[in-house]
Design a protein around this motif. Structure first.
Motif, PDB file in Angstrom:
ATOM      1  N   ASN A 112     -25.051   2.713  99.908  1.00 51.31           N
ATOM      2  CA  ASN A 112     -24.368   3.667  99.020  1.00 51.31           C
ATOM      3  C   ASN A 112     -24.683   3.204  97.594  1.00 51.31           C
ATOM      4  O   ASN A 112     -25.382   2.204  97.410  1.00 51.31           O
ATOM      5  N   ASP A 113     -24.179   3.951  96.608  1.00 50.69           N
ATOM      6  CA  ASP A 113     -24.642   3.618  95.250  1.00 50.69           C
ATOM      7  C   ASP A 113     -23.604   2.862  94.419  1.00 50.69           C
ATOM      8  O   ASP A 113     -23.712   2.784  93.205  1.00 50.69           O
ATOM      9  N   SER A 114     -22.607   2.235  95.092  1.00 50.68           N
ATOM     10  CA  SER A 114     -21.531   1.626  94.289  1.00 50.68           C
ATOM     11  C   SER A 114     -22.038   0.456  93.440  1.00 50.68           C
ATOM     12  O   SER A 114     -21.549   0.216  92.346  1.00 50.68           O
ATOM     13  N   LEU A 115     -23.039  -0.274  93.953  1.00 51.50           N
ATOM     14  CA  LEU A 115     -23.534  -1.427  93.179  1.00 51.50           C
ATOM     15  C   LEU A 115     -24.394  -0.982  91.995  1.00 51.50           C
ATOM     16  O   LEU A 115     -24.577  -1.746  91.030  1.00 51.50           O
ATOM     17  N   TYR A 116     -24.956   0.234  92.102  1.00 49.88           N
ATOM     18  CA  TYR A 116     -25.864   0.713  91.059  1.00 49.88           C
ATOM     19  C   TYR A 116     -25.742   2.241  91.034  1.00 49.88           C
ATOM     20  O   TYR A 116     -26.588   2.960  91.581  1.00 49.88           O
ATOM     21  N   ARG A 176     -24.756   4.347  85.385  1.00 48.48           N
ATOM     22  CA  ARG A 176     -25.952   3.505  85.554  1.00 48.48           C
ATOM     23  C   ARG A 176     -26.393   2.925  84.207  1.00 48.48           C
ATOM     24  O   ARG A 176     -26.805   1.784  84.107  1.00 48.48           O
ATOM     25  N   GLY A 177     -26.263   3.740  83.158  1.00 47.94           N
ATOM     26  CA  GLY A 177     -26.635   3.255  81.818  1.00 47.94           C
ATOM     27  C   GLY A 177     -25.850   2.007  81.457  1.00 47.94           C
ATOM     28  O   GLY A 177     -26.382   1.053  80.890  1.00 47.94           O
ATOM     29  N   LEU A 178     -24.562   2.015  81.811  1.00 51.50           N
ATOM     30  CA  LEU A 178     -23.714   0.864  81.492  1.00 51.50           C
ATOM     31  C   LEU A 178     -24.130  -0.375  82.306  1.00 51.50           C
ATOM     32  O   LEU A 178     -24.197  -1.489  81.773  1.00 51.50           O
ATOM     33  N   TYR A 231     -29.619  -5.774  81.008  1.00 51.66           N
ATOM     34  CA  TYR A 231     -30.534  -6.136  79.910  1.00 51.66           C
ATOM     35  C   TYR A 231     -29.893  -7.169  78.983  1.00 51.66           C
ATOM     36  O   TYR A 231     -30.574  -8.046  78.456  1.00 51.66           O
ATOM     37  N   PHE A 232     -28.581  -7.048  78.808  1.00 47.56           N
ATOM     38  CA  PHE A 232     -27.878  -8.059  77.998  1.00 47.56           C
ATOM     39  C   PHE A 232     -28.042  -9.442  78.634  1.00 47.56           C
ATOM     40  O   PHE A 232     -28.330 -10.428  77.956  1.00 47.56           O
ATOM     41  N   ASP A 233     -27.894  -9.502  79.958  1.00 55.73           N
ATOM     42  CA  ASP A 233     -28.061 -10.785  80.643  1.00 55.73           C
ATOM     43  C   ASP A 233     -29.498 -11.289  80.462  1.00 55.73           C
ATOM     44  O   ASP A 233     -29.732 -12.450  80.094  1.00 55.73           O
ATOM     45  N   ALA A 234     -30.461 -10.372  80.686  1.00 51.10           N
ATOM     46  CA  ALA A 234     -31.881 -10.781  80.627  1.00 51.10           C
ATOM     47  C   ALA A 234     -32.299 -11.193  79.219  1.00 51.10           C
ATOM     48  O   ALA A 234     -33.006 -12.188  79.033  1.00 51.10           O
ATOM     49  N   ALA A 235     -31.850 -10.410  78.226  1.00 48.41           N
ATOM     50  CA  ALA A 235     -32.391 -10.606  76.879  1.00 48.41           C
ATOM     51  C   ALA A 235     -31.569 -11.567  76.030  1.00 48.41           C
ATOM     52  O   ALA A 235     -32.116 -12.201  75.121  1.00 48.41           O
ATOM     53  N   SER A 236     -30.266 -11.663  76.310  1.00 47.61           N
ATOM     54  CA  SER A 236     -29.418 -12.463  75.423  1.00 47.61           C
ATOM     55  C   SER A 236     -28.717 -13.620  76.123  1.00 47.61           C
ATOM     56  O   SER A 236     -28.865 -14.773  75.733  1.00 47.61           O
TER      57      SER A 236
END
Ligand SMILES: N[C@@H](CCC(=O)N[C@@H](CS)C(=O)NCC(=O)O)C(=O)O
Length: 193
Positions: free
Chosen positions: A81-85, A92-94, A100-105
């Motif tokens: 189902n899509d609850s994780l994403y 999904r944007g959020l 991306y915050f985790d990856a980039a910062s």
């Protein structure tokens, strides 16, 4: 279908994939690599991932690296189902913003703590055994991190260096510590919430 995961148990991005795979319900065929032995730089592995990082997955001949690309791929392909994403664009944007915050910062700044700790492994200050401009620049950052209740105690060299710089940097209390009071108020408000 079995998905191969090239990984090391302690690696944070590998643990991201392991956690996500459990939540999604996808079985992984674990292939542990020993980075100290250079098992991620063999010609065979470089064909799968020229960037020689772990994690990498191989799904029926399709290889993919970058932990967050991997987990969204696994969810898109195997999610029940899509609850994780969520598929809703705004939700999904959020989730993507946080990824991306985790990856980039967040993750790079965490990793950089280790670099700073390593710079201080064999010297009293960051660029040798005397105070330099680099210490003054870094201490302004590190003291701000500390004010926001980030526990620096696991970083023994940084902790030692930080108390030394506090003692020897001219005017430290006046121009660096006192002005942090404003941030301390903000940080204590954040803690109370
Ligand atoms: N942004 C990557 C980071 C991957 C990464 O840097 N992994 C480290 C282990 S934690 C690694 O493979 N280092 C070996 C190298 O870069 O050669 C991801 O999230 O997958």
């Amino acid at each position: 279908m079995v998905v191969d995961l090239y990984y090391a148990p302690a690696s944070p991005p590998c643990r991201t994939v392991l956690l996500a795979a459990k939540a999604i319900g996808v079985d992984l065929n674990l292939k542990e690599l020993d980075l100290r032995k250079g098992e991620h730089t063999t010609p065979e592995y470089l064909k799968l991932n020229p960037q020689h990082t772990i994690p990498t997955i191989v799904d029926n001949g399709y290889s993919l690296s970058e932990s967050r690309a991997i987990i969204t791929y696994l969810q898109n392909k195997y999610g029940k189902n899509d609850s994780l994403y969520p598929k809703d664009p705004k939700q999904r944007g959020l989730v993507d913003q946080r990824l991306y915050f985790d990856a980039a910062s967040l993750y790079p700044s965490f990793v950089n703590h280790y670099f700073l700790d390593t710079f201080l492994e064999n010297s009293e200050f960051v660029a040798g055994n005397q105070l330099t401009l680099a210490d003054l620049s870094l201490v302004a950052t590190v003291s701000t991190i500390e004010v926001f209740n980030h526990d620096l105690s696991p970083f023994k060299n940084i902790t030692r260096w930080f108390s030394k710089v506090k003692q020897v940097a001219p005017g430290y209390d006046e121009v660096n510590d006192k002005p942090l009071d404003g941030f301390r108020k903000i940080a204590s408000g954040l803690t109370k919430k």
